[in-house]
Design an enzyme around this catalytic site. Structure first.
Site, PDB file in Angstrom:
ATOM      1  N   ALA A 133       0.801  -1.228   0.000  1.00  0.00           N
ATOM      2  CA  ALA A 133       0.000   0.000   0.000  1.00  0.00           C
ATOM      3  C   ALA A 133       0.828   1.271   0.000  1.00  0.00           C
ATOM      4  CB  ALA A 133      -0.938   0.001   1.211  1.00  0.00           C
TER       5      ALA A 133
ATOM      6  N   LEU B  76       2.058   1.647  -7.455  1.00  0.00           N
ATOM      7  CA  LEU B  76       0.831   1.155  -8.079  1.00  0.00           C
ATOM      8  C   LEU B  76      -0.393   1.552  -7.250  1.00  0.00           C
ATOM      9  CD1 LEU B  76      -0.622  -0.555 -10.246  1.00  0.00           C
ATOM     10  CD2 LEU B  76      -0.233  -2.558  -8.787  1.00  0.00           C
TER      11      LEU B  76
ATOM     12  N   LYS C  38      -9.249  -2.258 -20.687  1.00  0.00           N
ATOM     13  CA  LYS C  38      -9.381  -1.092 -21.559  1.00  0.00           C
ATOM     14  C   LYS C  38     -10.593  -1.245 -22.468  1.00  0.00           C
ATOM     15  CE  LYS C  38      -4.419  -0.030 -21.679  1.00  0.00           C
ATOM     16  NZ  LYS C  38      -4.480   1.333 -21.137  1.00  0.00           N
TER      17      LYS C  38
ATOM     18  N   HIS D 158       0.214  -8.809 -22.053  1.00  0.00           N
ATOM     19  CA  HIS D 158      -0.511  -7.831 -22.878  1.00  0.00           C
ATOM     20  C   HIS D 158      -0.616  -8.259 -24.348  1.00  0.00           C
ATOM     21  CE1 HIS D 158      -0.138  -5.504 -19.370  1.00  0.00           C
ATOM     22  NE2 HIS D 158       0.875  -4.738 -19.691  1.00  0.00           N
TER      23      HIS D 158
ATOM     24  N   LYS E 295       4.252   7.006 -27.909  1.00  0.00           N
ATOM     25  CA  LYS E 295       3.483   6.022 -27.156  1.00  0.00           C
ATOM     26  C   LYS E 295       2.226   5.689 -27.946  1.00  0.00           C
ATOM     27  CE  LYS E 295       0.960   5.233 -22.847  1.00  0.00           C
ATOM     28  NZ  LYS E 295       0.612   5.747 -21.508  1.00  0.00           N
TER      29      LYS E 295
END
Length: 499
Positions: A35, A39, A190, A248, A353
């Site tokens: 935590a 991320l 996504k 991915h 990108k």
């Protein structure tokens, strides 16, 4: 997950489509290991806060942060820019991941919050380095926190090779049941990735030509203009093939090439995905250079700024042979795709990108127009831009407004932002909500990982056992990779697109 309101009622305020998502009706809790990390701060808590703002959560829920960092609950809450009503539901307790006594203290805190909020489920999110997965899983089990009401979320990478992945899976299966395990790949959250499925299976005119009779080849590009940044330690032990292709890249490939599932539910969808992975032809290791190219960025200029070589980055070995670029050609041996090459590439320090899928159709067999030979007529293409400018483009020939029958390639472009006028939800917003609701559809299953590692593990071992033969090609930062990557596709009479 179904839209809660329907398209016509979808609100166009600052929360975009989030208010269309189904509401969580039952109290829950989420425990984040790691935590104090990046991320949690950049992705997880902001995503949970957005869901809270959209009034998707019930009144009763809790977020418990845990990490090795010593800090007070007040200090933990101050790390995030969130509403006071959300902040008061955030708690913190320090945990030593290797200390069982520390987990007993954690258990008391979890059970206290569970009782206070009447939480019916508790989610454990492993936002920690992969070498901590197994100690945390074992200690969760030892203190009895792996109840039927618990769920566990594991971030990529899922192992470093087949052996480590198998060891991780054995620990997961020993400590939790399969329906409790959520292996997350944020790309599947996504909207534009999911829309590949809708485009294919809700539009008859496209699915009918989605095969080797009409399609010449497919290109998938995942490009980043940044270097390793603060992830040098992680990247030196991982490399790009593990970091991008094992998860991915293969997940996007599956959506483009899989057969239609009977329905969009967890098992049917994932069954077809695994079938697709099993159909990928293994790489011929004796001729691996003809199928896969490794690269590593050198010095160069990106977006007008000089950047150092990978080996000059802080935390990177001066003689590192870790790849920051991979290009490959593969075939899918089934009736739909037999003979159609798939060209995949990904890399860091490229010109921009962008993540793009380009389905390139076959050229016309003969030109009836004397002014334009058939070889000069560019083929049709369907291009999915997954990020940053989410869109779908159909490229086709039109007549130029001039004497004679001259043609020109035109792109008919659909952009999400222009049409829907809403902000697309972040991937973690969608996926975290799916975990809370217990929907496993967009998460990876055990056999997903087994098949993907079976494909890529021999490649990694061949590289490692032949370091001189497979030393990465150096490419200048700010270019589209090494010359060998161009040769990979040009040997077949094709060229890489420039996204």
């Amino acid at each position: 997950m179904k839209c809660n309101l329907g398209l016509k009622k979808c609100p166009k305020d600052s929360l975009g489509t989030l208010k269309c998502f189904p509401k969580v009706r039952r109290p829950f809790g989420i425990v984040i290991f790691g935590a104090s990390g990046d991320l949690t701060k950049r992705k997880l808590v902001p995503a949970l806060h957005r869901l809270f703002e959209a009034e998707i959560f019930p009144d009763e829920f809790f977020l418990l942060g845990s990490a090795r960092t010593q800090m007070s609950e007040e200090n933990f809450r101050e790390r995030f820019e969130v509403q006071p009503e959300f902040s008061k539901r955030c708690h913190y307790t320090r945990v030593d991941y290797s200390d069982l006594t520390s987990f007993k203290t954690l258990k008391r805190k979890v059970m206290e919050l569970k009782k206070k909020t009447n939480a019916e489920s508790v989610i454990y999110y492993l936002a920690v380095p992969p070498d901590l997965y197994i100690p945390i899983l074992e200690n969760i089990s030892k203190v009895g926190l792996n109840h039927e009401w618990a769920r566990i979320v594991v971030e990529k990478p899922f192992g470093k090779d087949m052996d480590s992945a198998t060891k991780l899976e054995e620990t997961l299966q020993r400590t939790f049941k399969e329906h409790q395990i959520f292996r997350i790949d944020h790309y599947l959250g996504k909207e534009t990735v999911q829309n590949i499925l809708v485009f294919r299976f809700a539009n008859f005119i496209f699915e009918e030509v989605w095969n080797n009779k009409f399609i010449d080849h497919v290109q998938i590009t995942i490009a980043e203009d940044i270097g390793v940044e603060h992830r040098a330690g992680y990247f030196e032990n991982t490399g790009l093939l593990r970091d991008i292709f094992q998860n991915h890249m293969l997940q996007i490939l599956a959506l483009v090439a899989m057969e239609p599932p009977a329905s969009f539910d967890g098992e049917s969808f994932r069954n077809e995905r695994v079938k697709l992975f099993k159909s990928i032809r293994p790489f011929p290791l004796e001729k691996l250079e003809e199928w896969i190219v490794r690269g590593q960025y050198g010095r160069g200029t990106v977006n007008g700024k000089f950047v150092p070589a990978y080996r000059e980055e802080s935390g990177v070995a001066k003689d590192s042979t870790v790849e920051t670029f991979v290009a490959m050609k593969l075939f899918i041996d089934n009736w739909r795709w037999s003979g159609v090459p798939f060209y995949l590439r990904a890399g860091k320090r490229l010109p921009k990108k962008v993540t793009e899928v380009a389905v390139i159709f076959k050229k016309i067999p003969h030109s009836i127009f004397p002014e334009v030979p058939s070889e000069e007529i560019e083929p049709n293409a369907i291009v999915f831009t997954i990020q940053p400018d989410e869109s779908i483009a159909l490229e086709f020939q039109v007549k130029r407004p001039c004497p004679g029958m001259y043609s020109q390639l035109l792109s008919m472009n659909f952009k999400y932002e222009d049409f829907f006028g809403v902000k697309l939800p972040e991937a973690y917003e969608r996926l975290l909500l799916d975990v809370i609701l217990g929907d496993p559809t967009l998460f990876m299953r055990k056999d997903d990982l087994e098949v993907s590692w079976k494909l890529l593990d021999p490649v990694l071992k061949t590289w490692e056992n032949n370091p001189e033969r497979f030393s990465p090609h150096i490419y200048p930062a700010g270019t589209w990779g090494p010359k060998a990557a161009d040769e990979l596709i040009e040997r077949d009479g094709r060229k890489w697109r420039k996204p």
